[in-house]
Scaffold this motif. Sequence first.
Motif, PDB file in Angstrom:
ATOM      1  N   ASN A 160       0.832  -1.207   0.000  1.00 53.14           N
ATOM      2  CA  ASN A 160       0.000   0.000   0.000  1.00 53.14           C
ATOM      3  C   ASN A 160       0.865   1.255   0.000  1.00 53.14           C
ATOM      4  O   ASN A 160       0.562   2.243  -0.687  1.00 53.14           O
ATOM      5  CB  ASN A 160      -0.932  -0.001   1.214  1.00 53.14           C
ATOM      6  CG  ASN A 160      -1.980  -1.109   1.149  1.00 53.14           C
ATOM      7  OD1 ASN A 160      -2.265  -1.630   0.076  1.00 53.14           O
ATOM      8  ND2 ASN A 160      -2.538  -1.478   2.281  1.00 53.14           N
ATOM      9  N   ASP A 161       1.947   1.224   0.763  1.00 51.66           N
ATOM     10  CA  ASP A 161       2.843   2.388   0.823  1.00 51.66           C
ATOM     11  C   ASP A 161       3.511   2.623  -0.526  1.00 51.66           C
ATOM     12  O   ASP A 161       3.573   3.760  -1.018  1.00 51.66           O
ATOM     13  CB  ASP A 161       3.896   2.173   1.910  1.00 51.66           C
ATOM     14  CG  ASP A 161       4.890   3.314   1.977  1.00 51.66           C
ATOM     15  OD1 ASP A 161       4.483   4.460   2.222  1.00 51.66           O
ATOM     16  OD2 ASP A 161       6.101   3.067   1.774  1.00 51.66           O
TER      17      ASP A 161
ATOM     18  N   ARG B 278       3.197   5.786  -3.158  1.00 51.82           N
ATOM     19  CA  ARG B 278       4.360   6.570  -3.577  1.00 51.82           C
ATOM     20  C   ARG B 278       4.518   6.555  -5.097  1.00 51.82           C
ATOM     21  O   ARG B 278       4.957   7.543  -5.689  1.00 51.82           O
ATOM     22  CB  ARG B 278       5.615   6.029  -2.887  1.00 51.82           C
ATOM     23  CG  ARG B 278       5.633   6.323  -1.395  1.00 51.82           C
ATOM     24  CD  ARG B 278       6.674   5.518  -0.657  1.00 51.82           C
ATOM     25  NE  ARG B 278       8.018   5.819  -1.108  1.00 51.82           N
ATOM     26  CZ  ARG B 278       9.104   5.234  -0.601  1.00 51.82           C
ATOM     27  NH1 ARG B 278       8.981   4.344   0.355  1.00 51.82           N
ATOM     28  NH2 ARG B 278      10.291   5.555  -1.053  1.00 51.82           N
TER      29      ARG B 278
END
Length: 307
Positions: free
Chosen positions: A200-201, A205
């Motif tokens: 998810n991160d 990004r």
Amino acid sequence: MSILTGNEAFAAMAAGQSIECRHKDATVFDAIGNFPATVFFDTDHEFRIAIVFMTIGEIQVPEAVKEMPAKGIQCFTPSVLTEELSKGFKWKNSANDLVLLNRGLVHLVQEHAETHAKALIAVSGGSLESPAETVVAKPEINVAEPEPVNEIEQVLGPIANKQDNDLSVANLQKLQQEAEQLCNKPAEESTEDKYQALLNDLVGRAAVAATPAEANALIGYTKEWTEEQRKPLLTAISNRLVQLSPKPVDEQPPSLMVQIQNAPDLTTLDALEIDVSARAPEIQPKLMDYVKKRRFELENAPDAVAS
């Protein structure tokens, strides 16, 4: 090494990156110029951003980055004093970051930093082999029980024991707190939860990456992932690369053509002719025809004759 799909490779090439290609059964990549244009649509081929090498001693080492990465990008620097041969850090544009960049010691891929460290060790006449441990005979009586391992000291490593380091007390306390948090994480925390959180991160990004290099660098976090685990991130990166890539050539000529046709004077037309030279070679002749036609119209206009 980050393998790109045909769409990703085309977008990276449009953004100015050098691309290499190989058949999936081959072991060596070759310059994309040695393949037909249709190779981007051939699923039997795979792509990567070309690696530029430098020579240290007798070892070929991937070149370090020469331009500042975007803030937050994971970077690596060669380390000749640790067993891992590299140190990872997030680019913060700090004074230390800039020193490493100016000295040619910043890589975006961990393996490249490790190869750099191996070359530095080799050119100095060193070895990667661990020195033999000296065995000391101990009496069989009064043998003390081994002391319990301090997990926090293991995390801090040599930093906590270094006498002449430049860490402030506040920074050392912060590092110790982070180590305690790491050691106190629940043992039952699942690998799937960690994967999903990191995915998810990275997807988030990728969606806001400022440059193609920043987007592609995110692949470095997925070295231990399977192809299926990596697929959502590759899709997000591909979408962002398309957004960052220049508009297709066929969307540009009509606008320039209209400007040429409506050029009010020869000075404006001369400026537009310079713009033509920057367009794709295959459309330049057509645009130049419009330039010549408009030039003839302007030079033979009634006002021009009267003057």
